[in-house]
Motif scaffolding. Structure first.
Motif, PDB file in Angstrom:
ATOM      1  N   PRO A  85       0.799  -1.236   0.000  1.00  0.00           N
ATOM      2  CA  PRO A  85       0.000   0.000   0.000  1.00  0.00           C
ATOM      3  C   PRO A  85       0.826   1.279   0.000  1.00  0.00           C
ATOM      4  N   LEU A  86       2.173   1.178  -0.004  1.00  0.00           N
ATOM      5  CA  LEU A  86       2.997   2.371   0.116  1.00  0.00           C
ATOM      6  C   LEU A  86       3.642   2.792  -1.199  1.00  0.00           C
ATOM      7  N   ILE A  87       3.406   2.035  -2.267  1.00  0.00           N
ATOM      8  CA  ILE A  87       3.737   2.512  -3.603  1.00  0.00           C
ATOM      9  C   ILE A  87       2.479   3.160  -4.184  1.00  0.00           C
ATOM     10  N   ASN A  88       2.631   3.927  -5.251  1.00  0.00           N
ATOM     11  CA  ASN A  88       1.491   4.702  -5.755  1.00  0.00           C
ATOM     12  C   ASN A  88       0.311   3.832  -6.164  1.00  0.00           C
ATOM     13  N   ALA A  89       0.581   2.710  -6.856  1.00  0.00           N
ATOM     14  CA  ALA A  89      -0.524   1.852  -7.288  1.00  0.00           C
ATOM     15  C   ALA A  89      -1.306   1.345  -6.081  1.00  0.00           C
ATOM     16  N   GLY A  90      -0.592   0.911  -5.042  1.00  0.00           N
ATOM     17  CA  GLY A  90      -1.260   0.421  -3.848  1.00  0.00           C
ATOM     18  C   GLY A  90      -2.004   1.512  -3.110  1.00  0.00           C
ATOM     19  N   ALA A  91      -1.424   2.699  -3.065  1.00  0.00           N
ATOM     20  CA  ALA A  91      -2.061   3.802  -2.351  1.00  0.00           C
ATOM     21  C   ALA A  91      -3.339   4.255  -3.055  1.00  0.00           C
ATOM     22  N   ILE A  92      -3.336   4.242  -4.377  1.00  0.00           N
ATOM     23  CA  ILE A  92      -4.547   4.613  -5.120  1.00  0.00           C
ATOM     24  C   ILE A  92      -5.647   3.583  -4.850  1.00  0.00           C
ATOM     25  N   ALA A  93      -5.269   2.298  -4.837  1.00  0.00           N
ATOM     26  CA  ALA A  93      -6.255   1.249  -4.559  1.00  0.00           C
ATOM     27  C   ALA A  93      -6.831   1.380  -3.158  1.00  0.00           C
ATOM     28  N   VAL A  94      -5.984   1.642  -2.175  1.00  0.00           N
ATOM     29  CA  VAL A  94      -6.451   1.773  -0.790  1.00  0.00           C
ATOM     30  C   VAL A  94      -7.313   3.020  -0.626  1.00  0.00           C
ATOM     31  N   ASN A  95      -6.926   4.114  -1.262  1.00  0.00           N
ATOM     32  CA  ASN A  95      -7.714   5.344  -1.182  1.00  0.00           C
ATOM     33  C   ASN A  95      -9.165   5.101  -1.583  1.00  0.00           C
ATOM     34  N   GLN A  96      -9.371   4.233  -2.576  1.00  0.00           N
ATOM     35  CA  GLN A  96     -10.719   3.983  -3.084  1.00  0.00           C
ATOM     36  C   GLN A  96     -11.588   3.175  -2.119  1.00  0.00           C
ATOM     37  N   LEU A  97     -10.990   2.618  -1.078  1.00  0.00           N
ATOM     38  CA  LEU A  97     -11.757   1.894  -0.072  1.00  0.00           C
ATOM     39  C   LEU A  97     -12.355   2.807   0.994  1.00  0.00           C
ATOM     40  N   ILE A  98     -11.767   3.989   1.140  1.00  0.00           N
ATOM     41  CA  ILE A  98     -12.165   4.880   2.237  1.00  0.00           C
ATOM     42  C   ILE A  98     -13.582   5.400   2.031  1.00  0.00           C
ATOM     43  N   ASN A  99     -14.366   5.319   3.080  1.00  0.00           N
ATOM     44  CA  ASN A  99     -15.759   5.783   3.070  1.00  0.00           C
ATOM     45  C   ASN A  99     -16.637   4.918   2.162  1.00  0.00           C
ATOM     46  N   GLY A 100     -16.148   3.735   1.799  1.00  0.00           N
ATOM     47  CA  GLY A 100     -16.910   2.834   0.942  1.00  0.00           C
ATOM     48  C   GLY A 100     -16.578   3.032  -0.528  1.00  0.00           C
TER      49      GLY A 100
END
Length: 426
Positions: free
Chosen positions: A110-125
């Motif tokens: 989750p700390l590379i850009n691809a992972g961070a973008i994917a995790v961001n999309q989980l926030i708030n549903g």
């Protein structure tokens, strides 16, 4: 007595100030305009005491330092299994913005850009609007910092105008059903996350929240579960410094995360959070002077998690006795930085005017280098404020009694400070 810890942090900054290697992040126009000479450091203990030196009030965009905190929020909201469906937990061995995924098409961490973008999309549903997701992130980061934070619109716009690579990552993630949102919206939300403005004191407090098992140490706000913090720190330890993570853990030895604006954050679990700011970056995208400052802090303060003598000092003041003319502070246990910080903080609150003050270290088996240094500087400042000082040290534990001004701490016998007063501590 005024605590010497900010002075100590200032000395760390002076030790690295002449490091002039690296360049500011020129690929983002707003960051390219950063003042390369800015330099700051801050520390927050797990008890909520914040110390800083240098340009500590200077604000900058959080950038990738946001990633572990958003990962922690996703774990808090959804649990590990749901988060692991979209992102792994392994080091990538590649640049932070590499256009690649794992064999199962998930980003590898989750700390590379691809992972961070994917995790961001989980926030708030996953069905959240960009506006609602951004509002949730603003509220969360403000709780972590203990003050209202805002987005640097100039930095966000600058990054969005040069977001082709992140857009490519978002399209790739969408192609493999890792994210559901429109690629542009995904990058818009992620860029907002990275453009939140902080200073080093905010980062130190945020880092100390992870160290403290999810309880914000200044406000007392319980934000994250302890297991969430443990998982986040574990990922930071192996992935937080990108392709320099192995060298970092060998040389510094604490979970950390860097950002291309020049911020750098480190966490010593159970003890403290530390942050630095200096905009010049090395080839891995990490702050040159920040890395050097952390190396000094780790060596001097005994922060390395793999250190065999990294014993944590807890409840270092056993008791305090006093009468009108004397005060004896009885210490106990191993004195490291955390123990010395707690002692100095307590000394600030004592009424020691015109008193003879002795530190009794007869129950202290050892002091590490920074613990010894902090205690001696505290004694020197007490003497500078008008107190007579001494140490009760029957076993010679304080092997070096020379103070920073060249004088020596006097020794005293316990009988010299025999007090029939009441013990003020349990």
């Amino acid at each position: 007595m005024k605590t010497p810890i900010p002075y100590y942090l200032g000395q760390i900054l002076e030790s690295v100030r002449d490091e002039d290697g690296g360049e500011v992040a020129e690929y983002i126009p707003e960051l390219a305009n950063a003042d390369p000479d800015k330099l700051a450091v801050a520390l927050c203990s797990s008890t909520g005491h914040v110390y800083s030196a240098g340009d500590a009030e200077h604000e900058f965009s959080i950038q990738s330092i946001s990633k572990p905190f958003v990962y922690a929020l996703a774990l808090q909201e959804l649990g590990l299994d749901a988060v692991r469906d979209v992102v792994g937990m392994e080091p990538s061995g590649e640049a932070f913005n590499e256009l690649s995924l794992g064999r199962d098409y998930r980003p590898v961490n989750p700390l590379i850009n691809a992972g961070a973008i994917a995790v961001n999309q989980l926030i708030n549903g996953v069905d959240s609007s960009v506006e609602d997701r951004n509002a949730r992130l603003n509220e969360y980061f403000s709780r972590l910092a203990g003050r209202d934070l805002s987005v640097d619109a100039g930095v966000a716009d600058s990054e969005l105008n040069h977001a082709d690579r992140n857009l490519s990552l978002a399209h790739m993630l969408r192609n493999y059903d890792i994210i559901k949102d429109d690629a542009h919206d995904a990058v818009l939300s992620y860029t907002h996350q990275c453009a939140i403005r902080v200073d080093v004191r905010d980062l130190a407090v945020m880092s100390a929240t992870l160290a403290n098992g999810g309880r914000q140490p200044v406000t007392g706000d319980k934000i994250l579960d302890a297991d969430v913090c443990r998982l986040t720190l574990a990922v930071m330890s192996s992935c937080g410094m990108y392709d320099g993570a192995g060298r970092w853990m060998a040389e510094v030895g604490i979970p950390a995360k860097s950002g291309v604006a020049g911020g750098l954050l480190g966490t010593l679990p159970g003890q403290l959070g530390v942050a630095t700011f200096s905009p010049r970056l090395n080839e891995s995208g990490n702050s040159v002077r920040g890395v050097e400052a952390f190396k000094l802090l780790s060596s001097d303060m005994g922060l390395h998690l793999m250190s065999t003598d990294n014993r944590v000092g807890t409840h270092p003041i056993r008791s305090k006795e006093e009468d009108e003319d004397h005060a004896v502070i009885h210490l106990q246990g191993h004195i490291n930085f955390s123990a010395a910080e707690a002692i100095l903080y307590e000394l600030q609150g004592y009424d020691l005017d015109a008193c003879r003050v002795a530190l009794d270290i007869s129950q202290v088996p050892s002091l590490n280098r920074v613990g010894r240094r902090m205690l001696k500087e505290g004694l020197r400042r007490l003497r500078e404020g008008g107190n007579e000082i001494a140490v009760i040290d029957p076993d010679g534990t304080l092997t070096d009694r020379e103070l920073s001004d060249g004088t020596v701490v006097p020794l005293a016998d316990a009988e010299d400070y025999h007090i029939n007063g009441e013990d003020v501590r349990d």
